[in-house]
Design a protein around this motif. Structure first.
Motif, PDB file in Angstrom:
ATOM      1  N   VAL A 189       0.872  -1.183   0.000  1.00 13.40           N
ATOM      2  CA  VAL A 189       0.000   0.000   0.000  1.00 13.40           C
ATOM      3  C   VAL A 189       0.904   1.227   0.000  1.00 13.40           C
ATOM      4  CG1 VAL A 189      -1.837   1.266   1.165  1.00 13.40           C
ATOM      5  CG2 VAL A 189      -1.811  -1.236   1.237  1.00 13.40           C
ATOM      6  N   THR A 190       0.918   1.955  -1.096  1.00  7.60           N
ATOM      7  CA  THR A 190       1.815   3.100  -1.240  1.00  7.60           C
ATOM      8  C   THR A 190       1.212   4.374  -0.676  1.00  7.60           C
ATOM      9  OG1 THR A 190       2.510   2.064  -3.315  1.00  7.60           O
ATOM     10  CG2 THR A 190       3.295   4.290  -2.888  1.00  7.60           C
ATOM     11  N   PRO A 230       6.990   2.365  -1.694  1.00  8.54           N
ATOM     12  CA  PRO A 230       8.104   2.951  -0.966  1.00  8.54           C
ATOM     13  C   PRO A 230       7.678   4.253  -0.273  1.00  8.54           C
ATOM     14  CG  PRO A 230       8.271   3.606  -3.239  1.00  8.54           C
ATOM     15  CD  PRO A 230       7.041   2.721  -3.134  1.00  8.54           C
ATOM     16  N   MET A 231       8.331   4.588   0.811  1.00  4.26           N
ATOM     17  CA  MET A 231       8.092   5.851   1.471  1.00  4.26           C
ATOM     18  C   MET A 231       8.919   6.935   0.764  1.00  4.26           C
ATOM     19  SD  MET A 231       5.915   5.703   4.082  1.00  4.26           S
ATOM     20  CE  MET A 231       4.894   4.941   2.810  1.00  4.26           C
ATOM     21  N   ILE A 232       8.215   7.929   0.244  1.00  6.82           N
ATOM     22  CA  ILE A 232       8.847   9.024  -0.499  1.00  6.82           C
ATOM     23  C   ILE A 232       8.761  10.281   0.351  1.00  6.82           C
ATOM     24  CG2 ILE A 232       8.862  10.349  -2.645  1.00  6.82           C
ATOM     25  CD1 ILE A 232       7.220   8.041  -3.886  1.00  6.82           C
ATOM     26  N   PRO A 233       9.891  10.850   0.739  1.00  6.68           N
ATOM     27  CA  PRO A 233       9.860  12.049   1.586  1.00  6.68           C
ATOM     28  C   PRO A 233       8.934  13.121   1.031  1.00  6.68           C
ATOM     29  CG  PRO A 233      12.117  11.292   1.302  1.00  6.68           C
ATOM     30  CD  PRO A 233      11.262  10.469   0.368  1.00  6.68           C
ATOM     31  N   ARG A 234       8.101  13.671   1.902  1.00 10.29           N
ATOM     32  CA  ARG A 234       7.208  14.799   1.620  1.00 10.29           C
ATOM     33  C   ARG A 234       5.987  14.444   0.768  1.00 10.29           C
ATOM     34  NH1 ARG A 234       9.165  20.169   2.282  1.00 10.29           N
ATOM     35  NH2 ARG A 234      11.178  20.201   3.380  1.00 10.29           N
ATOM     36  N   ASN A 236       4.352  10.726   0.141  1.00 13.39           N
ATOM     37  CA  ASN A 236       3.492   9.782   0.866  1.00 13.39           C
ATOM     38  C   ASN A 236       4.050   9.417   2.239  1.00 13.39           C
ATOM     39  OD1 ASN A 236       5.661   8.214   0.012  1.00 13.39           O
ATOM     40  ND2 ASN A 236       4.406   6.390  -0.257  1.00 13.39           N
ATOM     41  N   GLU A 237       5.261   9.826   2.528  1.00 13.54           N
ATOM     42  CA  GLU A 237       5.872   9.505   3.834  1.00 13.54           C
ATOM     43  C   GLU A 237       5.040   9.996   5.025  1.00 13.54           C
ATOM     44  OE1 GLU A 237       7.390  11.998   6.840  1.00 13.54           O
ATOM     45  OE2 GLU A 237       7.863  12.691   4.808  1.00 13.54           O
ATOM     46  N   LEU A 314      14.481   8.801  11.961  1.00 10.06           N
ATOM     47  CA  LEU A 314      13.177   9.268  12.433  1.00 10.06           C
ATOM     48  C   LEU A 314      12.059   8.410  11.847  1.00 10.06           C
ATOM     49  CD1 LEU A 314      11.436  11.297  13.961  1.00 10.06           C
ATOM     50  CD2 LEU A 314      11.538  12.799  11.956  1.00 10.06           C
ATOM     51  N   LEU A 315      12.191   8.035  10.573  1.00 13.73           N
ATOM     52  CA  LEU A 315      11.187   7.181   9.936  1.00 13.73           C
ATOM     53  C   LEU A 315      11.133   5.818  10.625  1.00 13.73           C
ATOM     54  CD1 LEU A 315       9.190   7.393   7.533  1.00 13.73           C
ATOM     55  CD2 LEU A 315      10.933   6.274   6.124  1.00 13.73           C
TER      56      LEU A 315
END
Length: 350
Positions: A189-190, A230-234, A236-237, A314-315
């Motif tokens: 789930v992105t 993937p978690m993309i900064p700013r 979907n993160e 932090l993530l």
């Protein structure tokens, strides 16, 4: 390009001399009309693979064996780390990756041959480690279903990674495998933001649809978790906690996440995608990734999934906190390897 993650092809690292047509402005309208009429359609090449089980010893990957019945992926996810593999086929990791696909027609025969070897020792095989085993062409070729039928017949453990609701077609097989502790599914789930989802992964199932998949699998007794990736900064993160919370409410028993990585040609493709969709945030996103990748946009072996540095730490802390709050279990459960039946031992069933 509507319905595609990448709107063009990029040269790959093995490219030779290239020839490009250039519009000199004299026939602009004609060129545009011709381009629109020539929008690439999905092409599938049927091939006979030499082998079917891939092996890896990477410290970044928590499993050692995988099967990918298809090369290339019509889902068109712009961030897909498998895109650069198309360069080995003398094709572009850009538009070619999502329009020029390969189906391994002998996948099932090769798997049976592997199982028949006297030296074969069962170990969980993951379907979908590179490209999605339930991408749209599976509806026609049914290779993934046939592979699952072989897994069930020989009582072999299997893991599945997918972002497609098509997996529910095979709920009958998954239910049988689960009864003998032979399968686990991770649903990717992105994002739960449908606008962003359409931009990132134009031909994949919706975020809400994937949560419904989690709910139905869990309701059928199939061990299922969510992969926030993937978690993309700013972009979907900020959704990390909400994705995991929503998945747990749907029935997920475990979760994991991956920080975006940009190997080889993916750096150019993703940068171009940001120019098209989020130009105002492009540099902030890329700089955050550089800070998490030792100053590079490419990935470092050993830290590819998590990254390093302040943002990555932090993530990781956020993930630990939400996992603890929701009492999530381990991502990888121990599947049953003791019930494996070789092809020449089928009489044991009677």
């Amino acid at each position: 390009m509507a319905g595609r993650g990448s709107s063009h092809n990029v040269d790959h690292r093995f490219s030779g001399p290239q020839v490009e047509a250039v519009d000199d402005g004299w026939q602009a309208q004609e060129w545009e009309a011709a381009f629109q009429s020539q929008a690439p359609q999905t092409q599938v090449r049927e091939i006979e693979a030499k082998s079917i089980i891939s092996h890896n010893l990477s410290p970044d990957v928590p499993f050692g064996r995988s099967i990918n019945p298809y090369q290339g992926c019509e889902h068109g996810c712009i961030y897909c780390y498998a895109r650069p593999s198309h360069a080995y086929l003398e094709l572009s990791p850009g538009l070619d990756f999502e329009t020029k696909l390969f189906a391994k027609l002998n996948a099932v025969a090769l798997l049976r041959r592997e199982f028949a070897k006297p030296s074969y020792q069962p170990q969980t095989i993951v379907l979908g480690a590179n490209t999605d085993p339930y991408q749209p062409i599976e509806q026609h070729y049914r290779l993934t279903r046939e592979l699952l039928e072989v897994m069930l017949a020989h009582r072999h453990p299997v893991g599945i990674i997918t972002k497609s609701a098509m997996i529910l077609r095979d709920l009958d097989l998954l239910r049988e495998l689960a009864r003998e502790n032979l399968c686990q599914v991770m649903v990717s789930v992105t994002t739960l933001n449908e606008t962003l989802r359409r931009q990132l992964e134009p031909r994949a199932s919706t975020g809400a649809g994937r949560l419904k998949v989690v709910e139905k699998l869990a309701g059928a007794g199939v061990p299922v978790g969510v992969l926030a990736a993937p978690m993309i900064p700013r972009l979907n993160e900020p959704e990390l906690e909400q994705i995991i919370k929503s998945a747990v409410q749907a029935g997920a028993g475990c979760a994991d996440y991956i920080l975006l990585r940009l190997p080889h040609e993916l750096t150019t493709l993703f940068s171009d995608w940001l120019d098209e969709h989020y130009p105002g945030q492009k540099e902030a996103v890329l700089n955050q990734l550089r800070a998490s990748r030792g100053g590079n946009l490419n990935t470092a072996f050993g830290t590819r999934m998590r990254g390093e540095g302040q943002f990555a730490d932090l993530l990781a802390q956020r993930f630990r906190l939400i996992s603890r709050r929701l009492s999530l279990g381990k991502r990888h459960i121990a599947l049953n390897t003791a019930s494996f039946i070789r092809p020449n031992e089928q009489l044991r069933l009677f």
